[in-house]
Scaffold this active site. Structure first.
Site, short mmCIF file in Angstrom:
data_model
loop_
_atom_site.label_atom_id
_atom_site.label_comp_id
_atom_site.label_asym_id
_atom_site.label_seq_id
_atom_site.Cartn_x
_atom_site.Cartn_y
_atom_site.Cartn_z
N SER A 33 3.13 -33.59 -38.42
CA SER A 33 3.86 -34.81 -38.76
C SER A 33 5.35 -34.51 -38.79
CB SER A 33 3.45 -35.29 -40.15
OG SER A 33 4.30 -36.33 -40.59
N TYR A 57 1.24 -33.88 -48.82
CA TYR A 57 1.13 -34.20 -47.39
C TYR A 57 2.16 -33.38 -46.59
CZ TYR A 57 0.93 -37.06 -43.12
OH TYR A 57 0.78 -37.48 -41.82
N1 LIG Z 1 0.34 -42.70 -38.13
C1 LIG Z 1 1.40 -41.97 -38.38
O1 LIG Z 1 2.52 -42.49 -38.56
C2 LIG Z 1 1.28 -40.47 -38.44
C3 LIG Z 1 2.47 -39.74 -38.43
C4 LIG Z 1 2.39 -38.36 -38.48
C5 LIG Z 1 1.17 -37.73 -38.52
N2 LIG Z 1 0.03 -38.48 -38.53
C6 LIG Z 1 -1.24 -37.74 -38.58
O2 LIG Z 1 -2.06 -38.20 -37.53
C7 LIG Z 1 -3.41 -37.94 -37.86
C8 LIG Z 1 -4.23 -39.20 -37.57
O3 LIG Z 1 -3.80 -40.23 -38.47
P1 LIG Z 1 -3.74 -41.76 -38.06
O4 LIG Z 1 -2.35 -42.20 -38.27
O5 LIG Z 1 -4.39 -41.96 -36.75
O6 LIG Z 1 -4.59 -42.40 -39.24
P2 LIG Z 1 -5.96 -43.24 -39.22
O7 LIG Z 1 -6.26 -43.50 -40.64
O8 LIG Z 1 -5.87 -44.35 -38.27
O9 LIG Z 1 -7.02 -42.19 -38.61
C9 LIG Z 1 -7.41 -41.04 -39.32
C10 LIG Z 1 -8.83 -40.72 -38.94
O10 LIG Z 1 -9.20 -39.48 -39.59
C11 LIG Z 1 -10.51 -39.65 -40.12
N3 LIG Z 1 -10.76 -38.73 -41.24
C12 LIG Z 1 -10.23 -38.78 -42.49
N4 LIG Z 1 -10.75 -37.79 -43.23
C13 LIG Z 1 -11.62 -37.10 -42.44
C14 LIG Z 1 -12.44 -35.97 -42.63
N5 LIG Z 1 -12.52 -35.33 -43.82
N6 LIG Z 1 -13.17 -35.51 -41.58
C15 LIG Z 1 -13.13 -36.15 -40.39
N7 LIG Z 1 -12.38 -37.25 -40.15
C16 LIG Z 1 -11.63 -37.71 -41.17
C17 LIG Z 1 -10.52 -41.11 -40.58
O11 LIG Z 1 -11.83 -41.57 -40.81
C18 LIG Z 1 -9.82 -41.80 -39.42
O12 LIG Z 1 -10.70 -42.15 -38.38
C19 LIG Z 1 -3.43 -37.51 -39.30
O13 LIG Z 1 -3.54 -36.10 -39.36
C20 LIG Z 1 -2.08 -37.94 -39.82
O14 LIG Z 1 -1.64 -37.17 -40.90
C21 LIG Z 1 0.06 -39.82 -38.49
#
Ligand SMILES: NC(=O)c1ccc[n+]([C@@H]2O[C@H](COP(=O)([O-])OP(=O)(O)OC[C@H]3O[C@@H](n4cnc5c(N)ncnc54)[C@H](O)[C@@H]3O)[C@@H](O)[C@H]2O)c1
Length: 265
Positions: free
Chosen positions: A140, A153
């Site tokens: 991130s 986080y």
């Molecule tokens: N969206 C953003 O702005 C952003 C920015 C930086 C980093 N991220 C990172 O991107 C990644 C994906 O996040 P996103 O934004 O797509 O969120 P999201 O909530 O849309 O998707 C996250 C997915 O991870 C799954 N998940 C959660 N806990 C789990 C577990 N214990 N085992 C297996 N699956 C699990 C959820 O069920 C979901 O399908 C994360 O690591 C998040 O920290 C997101």
């Protein structure tokens, strides 16, 4: 010719958001994809929507045996593993450092850091045996900017970047590349939840994206496609001399404040 023709990829957190986007992009580029997620119904629907080259397995990345099984099932089904995306995540515990309970600290670190370690360990073993592979973890912008995101986080994501570099140091001579992507804000469920808009409609999503557009020099929020494109490139042989990197996909947010907002020009 796709970037990932003939390759086999595993994507954790593939039922939604960035993981679902990466899976779709990998399939467009010619890969076969195995999605892992704790959301069984949504995961199965996601794989069905993506077509016959996508399958789903239940996997909780905090449980080592689940991650080992996910990797084993991709290898059993397709005979190899070329790409491992350690992407599953959530925002985890929030609030003051004075209040965070030990069990909430542990749960957040287990999801965001230990889960990715399990992916590196089990996919890495297959890839070392094969002599090739690409591991891509979703860190991130919070890993690069201490002022962005909740305490645990940001700490977990910064540690994930460090672990990525450590793993790259070890696995490079054995043909395995290890990189991380550091996305800026993308209006996925995780982020919408932070704005209290878990089931947001399109208008609300647009409003939230406008709020997120304030920070990045590019003047807009990120998209799932922005992140998926970089994941596909890192996964591919086009990036064959790229390892140990944490690539920001953040419209320049981690570089600093956009010029138009700077007081001294
Ligand atoms: N969206 C953003 O702005 C952003 C920015 C930086 C980093 N991220 C990172 O991107 C990644 C994906 O996040 P996103 O934004 O797509 O969120 P999201 O909530 O849309 O998707 C996250 C997915 O991870 C799954 N998940 C959660 N806990 C789990 C577990 N214990 N085992 C297996 N699956 C699990 C959820 O069920 C979901 O399908 C994360 O690591 C998040 O920290 C997101």
């Amino acid at each position: 010719m796709g970037l990932l023709d003939g390759k086999v990829a595993v994507v954790t957190g593939g039922a939604r958001g960035l993981g679902f986007g990466m899976a779709g992009r990998f399939l467009e580029e010619g890969a076969k994809v195995v999605l892992g997620d704790v959301l069984v119904g949504e995961g199965e629907e996601a794989a069905a929507a993506l077509g016959s080259a996508a399958t789903f397995e239940r996997c909780d990345v905090t449980v080592e045996a689940d991650v080992a099984d996910l990797v084993a099932s991709a290898v059993a089904r397709h005979g190899r593993l070329d790409v491992m995306c350690n992407n599953a995540g959530a925002i985890g515990v929030r609030g003051s450092i004075l209040d965070i309970a030990a069990e909430d600290w542990d749960a957040t670190m287990a999801l965001l850091l230990r889960g990715a370690f399990f992916g590196m360990k089990h996919a890495g073993a297959v890839m070392v045996e094969q002599g090739s592979g690409s591991i891509v973890s979703t860190a991130s912008v919070a890993a690069l900017e201490p002022g962005n995101g909740p305490h645990v986080y940001g700490t977990a994501k910064a540690a994930l970047v460090h672990l990525t570099k450590r793993a790259a140091l070890e696995l490079g001579e054995r043909g395995v590349r290890v990189n991380a992507i550091c996305p800026g804000g993308v209006a996925t469920n995780m982020v919408l939840g932070l704005f209290g808009a878990g089931d947001a409609n399109a208008d609300q999503v647009e409003q939230i994206e406008q709020m997120m557009a304030f920070r990045p020099p590019m003047g807009r929020a990120g998209t799932v496609d922005d992140v998926s494109a970089v994941a596909a490139w890192l996964a591919s042989d086009e990036a064959s001399f790229v390892t140990g990197q944490a690539i920001a996909v953040d419209g320049g947010e981690s570089v600093g404040m956009k010029w138009s907002l700077q007081a001294v020009k």
